[in-house]
Design a protein around this motif. Structure first.
Motif, short mmCIF file in Angstrom:
data_model
loop_
_atom_site.label_atom_id
_atom_site.label_comp_id
_atom_site.label_asym_id
_atom_site.label_seq_id
_atom_site.Cartn_x
_atom_site.Cartn_y
_atom_site.Cartn_z
N PHE A 37 0.81 -1.22 0.00
CA PHE A 37 0.00 0.00 0.00
C PHE A 37 0.85 1.27 0.00
N LEU A 38 2.16 1.10 -0.06
CA LEU A 38 3.05 2.26 -0.03
C LEU A 38 2.78 3.20 -1.21
N PHE A 39 2.41 2.64 -2.36
CA PHE A 39 2.12 3.46 -3.54
C PHE A 39 1.01 4.46 -3.21
N PHE A 40 -0.03 4.01 -2.52
CA PHE A 40 -1.14 4.90 -2.18
C PHE A 40 -0.71 5.95 -1.16
N ALA A 41 0.18 5.56 -0.25
CA ALA A 41 0.67 6.52 0.75
C ALA A 41 1.49 7.63 0.07
N VAL A 42 2.31 7.24 -0.91
CA VAL A 42 3.10 8.22 -1.66
C VAL A 42 2.17 9.16 -2.43
N LYS A 43 1.14 8.58 -3.04
CA LYS A 43 0.15 9.38 -3.77
C LYS A 43 -0.52 10.39 -2.85
N GLN A 44 -0.87 9.94 -1.65
CA GLN A 44 -1.50 10.80 -0.66
C GLN A 44 -0.55 11.92 -0.22
N GLN A 45 0.72 11.59 -0.07
CA GLN A 45 1.71 12.58 0.32
C GLN A 45 1.87 13.65 -0.76
N LYS A 46 1.90 13.22 -2.00
CA LYS A 46 2.00 14.18 -3.11
C LYS A 46 0.78 15.09 -3.15
N ASN A 47 -0.38 14.52 -2.84
CA ASN A 47 -1.60 15.30 -2.83
C ASN A 47 -1.55 16.38 -1.73
N GLN A 48 -1.00 16.01 -0.57
CA GLN A 48 -0.88 16.98 0.52
C GLN A 48 0.13 18.07 0.18
N ILE A 49 1.20 17.70 -0.54
CA ILE A 49 2.18 18.69 -0.97
C ILE A 49 1.54 19.70 -1.91
N PRO A 289 5.65 21.27 2.11
CA PRO A 289 6.10 22.66 2.31
C PRO A 289 5.51 23.25 3.58
N LYS A 290 6.37 23.87 4.36
CA LYS A 290 5.93 24.56 5.56
C LYS A 290 6.21 26.04 5.42
N TYR A 291 5.56 26.83 6.21
CA TYR A 291 5.69 28.28 6.11
C TYR A 291 6.34 28.82 7.36
N THR A 292 7.36 29.66 7.14
CA THR A 292 8.01 30.30 8.27
C THR A 292 7.07 31.34 8.88
N GLU A 293 7.41 31.81 10.05
CA GLU A 293 6.58 32.82 10.72
C GLU A 293 6.52 34.10 9.88
N GLU A 294 7.63 34.45 9.22
CA GLU A 294 7.64 35.66 8.38
C GLU A 294 6.71 35.49 7.19
N GLU A 295 6.74 34.29 6.59
CA GLU A 295 5.85 34.05 5.45
C GLU A 295 4.38 34.08 5.88
N LEU A 296 4.11 33.51 7.05
CA LEU A 296 2.73 33.52 7.55
C LEU A 296 2.27 34.95 7.83
N LYS A 297 3.16 35.77 8.38
CA LYS A 297 2.80 37.16 8.64
C LYS A 297 2.52 37.90 7.34
N ALA A 298 3.34 37.63 6.31
CA ALA A 298 3.12 38.28 5.01
C ALA A 298 1.79 37.87 4.40
N ILE A 299 1.46 36.60 4.53
CA ILE A 299 0.20 36.10 3.97
C ILE A 299 -0.99 36.67 4.74
N ARG A 300 -0.85 36.74 6.07
CA ARG A 300 -1.93 37.31 6.88
C ARG A 300 -2.13 38.79 6.56
N LYS A 301 -1.00 39.47 6.30
CA LYS A 301 -1.08 40.89 5.92
C LYS A 301 -1.84 41.04 4.60
N ALA A 302 -1.53 40.15 3.65
CA ALA A 302 -2.23 40.19 2.37
C ALA A 302 -3.72 39.88 2.56
N GLN A 303 -4.00 38.98 3.51
CA GLN A 303 -5.40 38.66 3.80
C GLN A 303 -6.13 39.88 4.31
N LYS A 304 -5.52 40.58 5.27
CA LYS A 304 -6.16 41.75 5.85
C LYS A 304 -6.38 42.83 4.81
#
Length: 359
Positions: A37-49, A289-304
């Motif tokens: 079932f590893l193939f499906f797990a890899v597929k799921q991981q790609k989907n989350q990425i 992909p994860k977002y640094t605190e600076e990136e999150l602040k920039a995105i939140r600023k764009a949201q506002k």
């Protein structure tokens, strides 16, 4: 219709059981299917990425329409999100499809595991029915039935004779797999039997439930802020839903493990351990992909900024003072309006014209 699948899965488990006991056989059984079932797990991981990469832009689209809950706006918001996903080659169904494919296979796996008399010892349905009737056994778990048979066969006596009269022979008895490990019989449902070695079986349900919780926790921990909406502030409803899920799943595992034989709980422990290992490896090989605190602040600023722009648009919309009157469309025929009686001075007749709406 699917007897061939049951027979195939049964053959694999039977082969493992032929050179080890059932508890060890289930370990290899769980491992081989986790690899398959590893193939499906890899597929799921790609989907989350893919979803993690799109999440900030999806949040900006939602921010643009924040505060507007009419159907037209919600439909427009959904259309923009779907257009973005199609443009980037992402499909929401791609995350569900691997799970849907695995589900029927998993059902057959559990069916084979819970019915070793049929799929490993090759007892006929007729023989199993006669044994159940003889022992007045009503539970739908052949592992429990097999352990009961072993207990009676070893003890001998009248009950053993009854089993022989039902059709059980020494050769068929020898084909029943062993459910013990380290001298502890796992073929019975977990229960308290006093301060004995067998009482260690009580640990299995709690270990299985604890690993179920840890599996969910480690998945969220390793995927960081990219599992769901990574830039949206977690509201109380989301926290409540996640808290309920974290509680329900382990409790359900605990209840099921006490309901079935202990060896089934051991199999769920194997599955959880392999799932945790798989999650850790995939998070290292294919990091989401994860977002640094600076990136999150920039995105939140764009949201506002998007929210402020939306509020300006709403405020700039023309406002009208509303006068109450009965719309002509409310009636098939306009109601008759009678004039007030004359009082000496000439009155203007009442009209049915709509008042003019002014700013």
């Amino acid at each position: 219709m699917f007897d061939w699948l049951n027979d195939g899965l049964g053959f694999i488990l039977s082969w493992f059981s032929s050179w080890s006991n059932y508890a060890v056989a289930l370990l290899f059984y769980a491992l081989i299917f986790k690899v398959l079932f590893l193939f499906f797990a890899v597929k799921q991981q790609k989907n989350q990425i893919a979803m993690a990469k799109l999440a900030p832009r999806i949040e900006l689209i939602k921010a643009k329409y924040k505060g507007r809950n009419d159907q037209a706006t919600l439909r427009k918001q959904q259309e923009e999100i779907m257009e973005l996903q199609q443009k980037e080659g992402y499909s929401a169904l791609s995350g569900c499809l691997p799970l849907l494919i695995q589900l029927p296979i998993i059902i057959f796996l559990y069916n084979v595991i819970r019915n070793p008399l049929s799929h490993i010892a090759n007892f006929s349905d007729e023989l199993i029915g006669k044994i159940k009737t003889t022992l007045e056994f009503t539970a739908d778990d052949q592992i429990l039935l097999a352990s009961k048979i072993k207990e009676i066969w070893i003890a001998g006596g009248t009950e053993k004779l009854n089993l022989e009269m039902a059709g059980l022979t020494e050769d068929l008895y020898q084909a029943i797999p062993r459910f013990d490990i380290f001298g502890i019989d796992l073929g019975f449902a977990p229960g308290w039997h006093g301060f004995t070695v067998a009482s260690l079986v009580l640990l299995i349900p709690f270990i299985a439930a604890g690993l179920q919780w840890f599996t969910m926790w480690i998945s969220r921990k390793l995927n960081g802020n990219s599992m769901a909406a990574p830039v949206a502030e977690e509201n109380s409803q989301t926290k409540l839903s996640m808290g309920i899920m974290d509680l329900i799943m382990p409790l359900m595992t605990l209840w099921l493990t006490f309901s079935f034989s202990a060896v089934m709980g051991l199999y769920w422990i194997y599955q959880s351990v392999f799932t945790i290992i798989q999650t850790v490896i995939l998070s290292k090989v294919m990091p989401i992909p994860k977002y640094t605190e600076e990136e999150l602040k920039a995105i939140r600023k764009a949201q506002k900024e998007a929210e402020k722009a939306q509020k300006k648009i709403i405020k700039s919309q023309p406002k009208y003072k509303s006068l109450h009157y009965i719309d002509e469309d409310d009636y098939d025929e306009l109601p008759e309006v009678k004039s007030a009686p004359a009082t000496g001075s000439e009155k203007k007749p009442l009209t049915q014209e709509k008042p003019e709406i002014k700013d």
